[in-house]
Design an enzyme around this catalytic site. Sequence first.
Site, PDB file in Angstrom:
ATOM      1  N   VAL A  24       4.893   4.802  -2.943  1.00 54.39           N
ATOM      2  CA  VAL A  24       5.952   3.915  -3.436  1.00 54.39           C
ATOM      3  C   VAL A  24       6.905   4.683  -4.362  1.00 54.39           C
ATOM      4  O   VAL A  24       8.122   4.676  -4.172  1.00 54.39           O
ATOM      5  CB  VAL A  24       5.329   2.695  -4.170  1.00 54.39           C
ATOM      6  CG1 VAL A  24       6.410   1.850  -4.825  1.00 54.39           C
ATOM      7  CG2 VAL A  24       4.520   1.857  -3.185  1.00 54.39           C
ATOM      8  N   GLY A  25       6.343   5.355  -5.370  1.00 54.92           N
ATOM      9  CA  GLY A  25       7.169   5.990  -6.394  1.00 54.92           C
ATOM     10  C   GLY A  25       8.079   7.089  -5.863  1.00 54.92           C
ATOM     11  O   GLY A  25       9.259   7.166  -6.206  1.00 54.92           O
ATOM     12  N   LYS A  34      -7.003 -12.100   2.122  1.00 52.93           N
ATOM     13  CA  LYS A  34      -7.408 -10.760   1.678  1.00 52.93           C
ATOM     14  C   LYS A  34      -8.890 -10.602   1.978  1.00 52.93           C
ATOM     15  O   LYS A  34      -9.643 -11.584   1.953  1.00 52.93           O
ATOM     16  CB  LYS A  34      -7.195 -10.629   0.163  1.00 52.93           C
ATOM     17  CG  LYS A  34      -7.149  -9.206  -0.322  1.00 52.93           C
ATOM     18  CD  LYS A  34      -5.737  -8.632  -0.229  1.00 52.93           C
ATOM     19  CE  LYS A  34      -5.683  -7.201  -0.660  1.00 52.93           C
ATOM     20  NZ  LYS A  34      -4.325  -6.666  -0.611  1.00 52.93           N
ATOM     21  N   GLY A  74       3.995   6.941 -11.457  1.00 53.87           N
ATOM     22  CA  GLY A  74       3.235   6.931 -10.188  1.00 53.87           C
ATOM     23  C   GLY A  74       4.102   7.552  -9.115  1.00 53.87           C
ATOM     24  O   GLY A  74       5.122   6.982  -8.729  1.00 53.87           O
ATOM     25  N   GLY A 133       3.436   8.369  -5.836  1.00 51.44           N
ATOM     26  CA  GLY A 133       2.785   8.307  -4.527  1.00 51.44           C
ATOM     27  C   GLY A 133       3.736   7.721  -3.502  1.00 51.44           C
ATOM     28  O   GLY A 133       4.958   7.892  -3.609  1.00 51.44           O
TER      29      GLY A 133
HETATM   30  P1  NAD Z   1      -0.512   6.023  -4.000  1.00 53.59           P
HETATM   31  O1  NAD Z   1      -1.983   6.178  -4.139  1.00 53.59           O
HETATM   32  O2  NAD Z   1       0.193   6.640  -2.852  1.00 53.59           O
HETATM   33  O3  NAD Z   1       0.210   6.584  -5.322  1.00 53.59           O
HETATM   34  C1  NAD Z   1      -0.183   6.240  -6.612  1.00 53.59           C
HETATM   35  C2  NAD Z   1       0.392   7.251  -7.597  1.00 53.59           C
HETATM   36  O4  NAD Z   1       0.135   6.801  -8.920  1.00 53.59           O
HETATM   37  C3  NAD Z   1      -0.205   8.640  -7.487  1.00 53.59           C
HETATM   38  O5  NAD Z   1       0.839   9.591  -7.661  1.00 53.59           O
HETATM   39  C4  NAD Z   1      -1.168   8.713  -8.683  1.00 53.59           C
HETATM   40  O6  NAD Z   1      -1.349  10.039  -9.143  1.00 53.59           O
HETATM   41  C5  NAD Z   1      -0.404   7.895  -9.676  1.00 53.59           C
HETATM   42  N1  NAD Z   1      -1.172   7.313 -10.785  1.00 53.59           N
HETATM   43  C6  NAD Z   1      -2.410   6.763 -10.741  1.00 53.59           C
HETATM   44  N2  NAD Z   1      -2.743   6.321 -11.968  1.00 53.59           N
HETATM   45  C7  NAD Z   1      -1.698   6.595 -12.774  1.00 53.59           C
HETATM   46  C8  NAD Z   1      -1.417   6.366 -14.153  1.00 53.59           C
HETATM   47  N3  NAD Z   1      -2.300   5.742 -14.931  1.00 53.59           N
HETATM   48  N4  NAD Z   1      -0.239   6.781 -14.662  1.00 53.59           N
HETATM   49  C9  NAD Z   1       0.685   7.389 -13.871  1.00 53.59           C
HETATM   50  N5  NAD Z   1       0.480   7.609 -12.555  1.00 53.59           N
HETATM   51  C10 NAD Z   1      -0.689   7.228 -12.025  1.00 53.59           C
HETATM   52  O7  NAD Z   1      -0.262   4.439  -4.074  1.00 53.59           O
HETATM   53  P2  NAD Z   1       1.011   3.643  -3.544  1.00 53.59           P
HETATM   54  O8  NAD Z   1       0.788   3.213  -2.135  1.00 53.59           O
HETATM   55  O9  NAD Z   1       2.255   4.388  -3.922  1.00 53.59           O
HETATM   56  O10 NAD Z   1       0.897   2.314  -4.419  1.00 53.59           O
HETATM   57  C11 NAD Z   1       1.278   2.310  -5.783  1.00 53.59           C
HETATM   58  C12 NAD Z   1       1.217   0.877  -6.291  1.00 53.59           C
HETATM   59  O11 NAD Z   1       2.094   0.058  -5.533  1.00 53.59           O
HETATM   60  C13 NAD Z   1      -0.155   0.204  -6.196  1.00 53.59           C
HETATM   61  O12 NAD Z   1      -0.278  -0.671  -7.306  1.00 53.59           O
HETATM   62  C14 NAD Z   1      -0.065  -0.615  -4.927  1.00 53.59           C
HETATM   63  O13 NAD Z   1      -0.957  -1.738  -4.954  1.00 53.59           O
HETATM   64  C15 NAD Z   1       1.379  -1.061  -4.986  1.00 53.59           C
HETATM   65  N6  NAD Z   1       1.970  -1.413  -3.692  1.00 53.59           N
HETATM   66  C16 NAD Z   1       1.988  -0.500  -2.675  1.00 53.59           C
HETATM   67  C17 NAD Z   1       2.593  -0.827  -1.472  1.00 53.59           C
HETATM   68  C18 NAD Z   1       2.697   0.165  -0.353  1.00 53.59           C
HETATM   69  O14 NAD Z   1       3.441  -0.113   0.581  1.00 53.59           O
HETATM   70  N7  NAD Z   1       2.033   1.298  -0.407  1.00 53.59           N
HETATM   71  C19 NAD Z   1       3.169  -2.108  -1.304  1.00 53.59           C
HETATM   72  C20 NAD Z   1       3.135  -3.014  -2.361  1.00 53.59           C
HETATM   73  C21 NAD Z   1       2.538  -2.641  -3.554  1.00 53.59           C
END
Ligand code: NAD
Length: 370
Positions: free
Chosen positions: A181-182, A77, A177, A179
């Site tokens: 992932v969600g 990392k 969340g 974003g």
């Molecule tokens: P993203 O920035 O696209 O989405 C994050 C979402 O979470 C947004 O909708 C934001 O408004 C919301 N959010 C932020 N704080 C919040 C809270 N306290 N309560 C509720 N919602 C909240 O990020 P992402 O890429 O979807 O990643 C989400 C998580 O998954 C992170 O922890 C990331 O490290 C992990 N992750 C992502 C990937 C990937 O492929 N993108 C892979 C493995 C792990």
Amino acid sequence: MEQVFEFADQLGPTKIIHVYEPSVNLKAILVVDNVAMGPSIGGLRMAEDVSTEECFRLARSMTLKNSAAGLRHGGGKSVMFGDPKMPKEEKEQLIRAMACALVDINEYIFGPDMGTDEECMAWVHDEIHRAVGLPRELGGIPLDELGATAWGMSHATDVALKYCDLELNGARVVVQGFGSVGMHAARFLKDKGAVLIAAADSQGTIVDEQGLDVDALIAHKQSGKSLNDFAAGDKRDRDAVIDVECDIWIPAARPDVINNDSVDRLNTKLIVQGANIPITLEAEEHLYKKGVLYIPDFIANAGGVICAAMEYENASERVAFDTIAEKVSFNTEQVLAAAKKEQITPRNAAINLAVARVEKAMTTRRWSIF
Ligand code: NAD
């Protein structure tokens, strides 16, 4: 001197590199943890408050995630001090300088993380040809746009159903969340018959026990609006998403959202961890004792890094998605079966699986961890 080795254990880290170039105000750290399985893959994080410890913890979790996913990659990392929203020219200069500083460190492959994206990876690629998560035009597979991580989570969910006596058809899902992932997790599970009854973003929670329209919600969110402004559903505060009774609860936002204070508010049968470390270890133990099944983060959310590793091998999107499905399903089964048989938590089963694979690889190497 001792401080440099404060993180050292039987797995690594093999190298901690301090990167400094005053002419562009570059201050950064690279941790290469363990490369017994191959060159490390891990994201470049840009933020104002990063630290060596954070970098090490993230590198170690990449060692475990890559090994558990059966990839020919170790864990590493890098972190860079700075505001990710700085002017683009400054950011480009910093990232190009970072790439040049590490040109000889062949055991680290850059990927995107918080504060960096595919354009940043294109700059790294331009300098040193050692980045994944590239734009499509450069042979990249846009994993967030396609929902690679969520695709893996939907397969992990399929496997977990029989361990918690649940059917996906009609299962009530809640997503914290909304974003990359969600929203894709909600979409893939809806396609398999589940019903999204609540979702939250950083501004608030939206609830509809009869089921939210997932496609409309995604379109709404992608237009830049908050879930709070969606036409249908009850609006609640952000953390109310923890209290909504459901069958499957999906954390896909921040670390440590379920902790000693919030764990007893959850009322669900299965937790599929999309975010990294969304539940503290103590809270996870508590859930285990209460009989709530969870799929640990580095097993459930490995789809993103599997996709990146497939991109590195020049695989097509179709092959990458088939590989994610196969690997995440297989590993979820291995972990949940071992947890049941040995009466240990899914996290301990996942760590045992990942560490055993790394240690086996170490025995084949002259220098064990590098
Ligand atoms: P993203 O920035 O696209 O989405 C994050 C979402 O979470 C947004 O909708 C934001 O408004 C919301 N959010 C932020 N704080 C919040 C809270 N306290 N309560 C509720 N919602 C909240 O990020 P992402 O890429 O979807 O990643 C989400 C998580 O998954 C992170 O922890 C990331 O490290 C992990 N992750 C992502 C990937 C990937 O492929 N993108 C892979 C493995 C792990």
